[in-house]
Design a protein around this motif. Sequence first.
Motif, PDB file in Angstrom:
ATOM      1  N   UNK A 163       7.514  -1.792   5.240  1.00 41.65           N
ATOM      2  CA  UNK A 163       6.822  -2.776   6.071  1.00 41.65           C
ATOM      3  C   UNK A 163       5.308  -2.603   5.980  1.00 41.65           C
ATOM      4  N   UNK A 164       4.845  -1.349   5.989  1.00 42.36           N
ATOM      5  CA  UNK A 164       3.405  -1.088   5.845  1.00 42.36           C
ATOM      6  C   UNK A 164       2.895  -1.634   4.519  1.00 42.36           C
ATOM      7  N   UNK A 165       3.649  -1.435   3.431  1.00 45.80           N
ATOM      8  CA  UNK A 165       3.232  -1.934   2.119  1.00 45.80           C
ATOM      9  C   UNK A 165       3.189  -3.459   2.086  1.00 45.80           C
ATOM     10  N   UNK A 166       4.194  -4.097   2.720  1.00 46.58           N
ATOM     11  CA  UNK A 166       4.212  -5.561   2.756  1.00 46.58           C
ATOM     12  C   UNK A 166       3.014  -6.113   3.521  1.00 46.58           C
ATOM     13  N   UNK A 167       2.678  -5.454   4.640  1.00 44.52           N
ATOM     14  CA  UNK A 167       1.522  -5.928   5.405  1.00 44.52           C
ATOM     15  C   UNK A 167       0.233  -5.721   4.613  1.00 44.52           C
ATOM     16  N   UNK A 168       0.153  -4.609   3.887  1.00 46.14           N
ATOM     17  CA  UNK A 168      -1.028  -4.388   3.051  1.00 46.14           C
ATOM     18  C   UNK A 168      -1.126  -5.436   1.946  1.00 46.14           C
ATOM     19  N   UNK A 169       0.025  -5.834   1.393  1.00 48.05           N
ATOM     20  CA  UNK A 169       0.008  -6.900   0.379  1.00 48.05           C
ATOM     21  C   UNK A 169      -0.479  -8.208   0.982  1.00 48.05           C
ATOM     22  N   UNK A 170       0.003  -8.508   2.182  1.00 48.31           N
ATOM     23  CA  UNK A 170      -0.447  -9.730   2.850  1.00 48.31           C
ATOM     24  C   UNK A 170      -1.942  -9.653   3.135  1.00 48.31           C
ATOM     25  N   UNK A 171      -2.406  -8.495   3.568  1.00 47.80           N
ATOM     26  CA  UNK A 171      -3.830  -8.321   3.841  1.00 47.80           C
ATOM     27  C   UNK A 171      -4.656  -8.521   2.575  1.00 47.80           C
ATOM     28  N   UNK A 172      -4.149  -8.028   1.445  1.00 50.42           N
ATOM     29  CA  UNK A 172      -4.844  -8.222   0.167  1.00 50.42           C
ATOM     30  C   UNK A 172      -4.939  -9.702  -0.173  1.00 50.42           C
ATOM     31  N   UNK A 173      -3.841 -10.458   0.044  1.00 48.41           N
ATOM     32  CA  UNK A 173      -3.867 -11.890  -0.233  1.00 48.41           C
ATOM     33  C   UNK A 173      -4.863 -12.609   0.665  1.00 48.41           C
ATOM     34  N   UNK A 174      -4.924 -12.182   1.922  1.00 46.05           N
ATOM     35  CA  UNK A 174      -5.820 -12.850   2.859  1.00 46.05           C
ATOM     36  C   UNK A 174      -7.285 -12.578   2.558  1.00 46.05           C
ATOM     37  N   UNK A 175      -7.588 -11.357   2.149  1.00 48.46           N
ATOM     38  CA  UNK A 175      -8.990 -10.982   1.976  1.00 48.46           C
ATOM     39  C   UNK A 175      -9.105  -9.937   0.869  1.00 48.46           C
ATOM     40  N   UNK A 176      -9.087 -10.359  -0.399  1.00 53.89           N
ATOM     41  CA  UNK A 176      -9.092  -9.383  -1.506  1.00 53.89           C
ATOM     42  C   UNK A 176     -10.453  -8.710  -1.663  1.00 53.89           C
ATOM     43  N   UNK A 177     -10.555  -7.487  -1.220  1.00 53.48           N
ATOM     44  CA  UNK A 177     -11.817  -6.777  -1.323  1.00 53.48           C
ATOM     45  C   UNK A 177     -12.255  -6.589  -2.770  1.00 53.48           C
ATOM     46  N   UNK A 178     -11.272  -6.500  -3.690  1.00 54.67           N
ATOM     47  CA  UNK A 178     -11.616  -6.267  -5.086  1.00 54.67           C
ATOM     48  C   UNK A 178     -12.419  -7.426  -5.662  1.00 54.67           C
ATOM     49  N   UNK A 179     -12.255  -8.635  -5.102  1.00 51.57           N
ATOM     50  CA  UNK A 179     -13.010  -9.786  -5.600  1.00 51.57           C
ATOM     51  C   UNK A 179     -14.494  -9.584  -5.368  1.00 51.57           C
ATOM     52  N   UNK A 180     -14.858  -9.031  -4.212  1.00 51.67           N
ATOM     53  CA  UNK A 180     -16.264  -8.781  -3.922  1.00 51.67           C
ATOM     54  C   UNK A 180     -16.756  -7.514  -4.605  1.00 51.67           C
TER      55      UNK A 180
END
Length: 407
Positions: free
Chosen positions: A246-263
């Motif tokens: 569940x923690x990994x899934x939420x982290x994946x969702x967080x990445x989709x919402x705001x991908x820090x790697x893009x910045x």
Amino acid sequence: MTTRWREQQLGGMSQLTARYVAWLRLPFLLPLLLAGWDWAGHRISPWYFVAVAGYAAWAVLRLVAVRRDPLGGLRTAVWAATVDIAAVSLLAALSGGQDSAVRYAYYVLPMASVLWQLPAVTAWLGGACVLAYALLAVPVLARGDATRNWLVVVDEAYLLWDVLGCVLIAWLLRRQARAVSQLLDTREALLRDALAAEARERTELADALHDSAVQNLLAALQDLEDARQAAPSPELDRVEDELRRTVQEIRDVTFDLHPQVLAAAGLAAALRALGERAARRGGFTVHYDLPPTGPVHEQGLLYSAARELLNNTVKHAGARNVWLTLSSGGPDTVLTVRDDGVGFDPAVVWSKLRGGHIGLASHYVRVESAGGRFLVTSEPHHATTVEVRMPAGAAGSGAPGGALTAG
């Protein structure tokens, strides 16, 4: 003003307008040739056809020049129109003066200038045609033949009406073009406002998930590990596995919402991370051609489109291979997503949009509204290729989440 509109407009003339006017000269040669035949027993000078040939050669050269440089400038177009009037006047003089069938060309030339959507230019060209025909009729007027003089006056009256009508149409088209430009400006501003609001909501939701839900779950995991050490059991092991998933899934969702790697690392790195996550979920192999780039104009839109395309590939394509390509060396930044899956009918995208399912169609609209191109090549049981083109420009609208959209 939208990027595409800026590219197409220069001094009121678009690339297509310049080409259309140049192409129209070629069929214009046909009535000029027909007007030179000796149907009424008049003697036509052989120089008439020499002049037609010279004008034809010039028309071809003008077409070649316009194809190489569509926006050569308004002054060049005015000089070209001057050559048209001079050629028509010469041909009329060689084939009977004001009685020549060539005189009807004076009515046609202002009509062609309407395409420029410049009333002042149309008025100038029409006035030049009126003056040229008047000069052509001077020998007749000097003879004092009342009947023939009256016919000249009638011809001039019709020509003046034709010029006024063309000027009016050019003015209306110009006003309509400006209204369309204003609507495009408004649509672009509304799009950017909507994307900015959506980006703020995504960032706030991502921060809330990371700072609240994920932290609470991690604390619960720590408590669970302490409980397992005190009293090991298979049930607690299963609960721990579920919590970690569940923690990994939420982290994946967080990445989709705001991908820090893009910045942090740019569009190419963000696309690679996106492809790796899609490959794990879809069970296919992703082949990358993502040369490192600096900040890219509208990189948020490009990233969002890639995310939607890869999600669709995971859900629907049944692909074994996906090719993810980014090119930013020319006038456009081009993102290409290709797969070897089952394909689909592109018309389905619009039917789903009408049915309230936005998805891919919403990205099409947003890319086109931002001055880009969204090209889909696919059919059932064949590979799919989607190309997203965005005009290269000053980077800055591609801040993380700055143009991210919902899937």
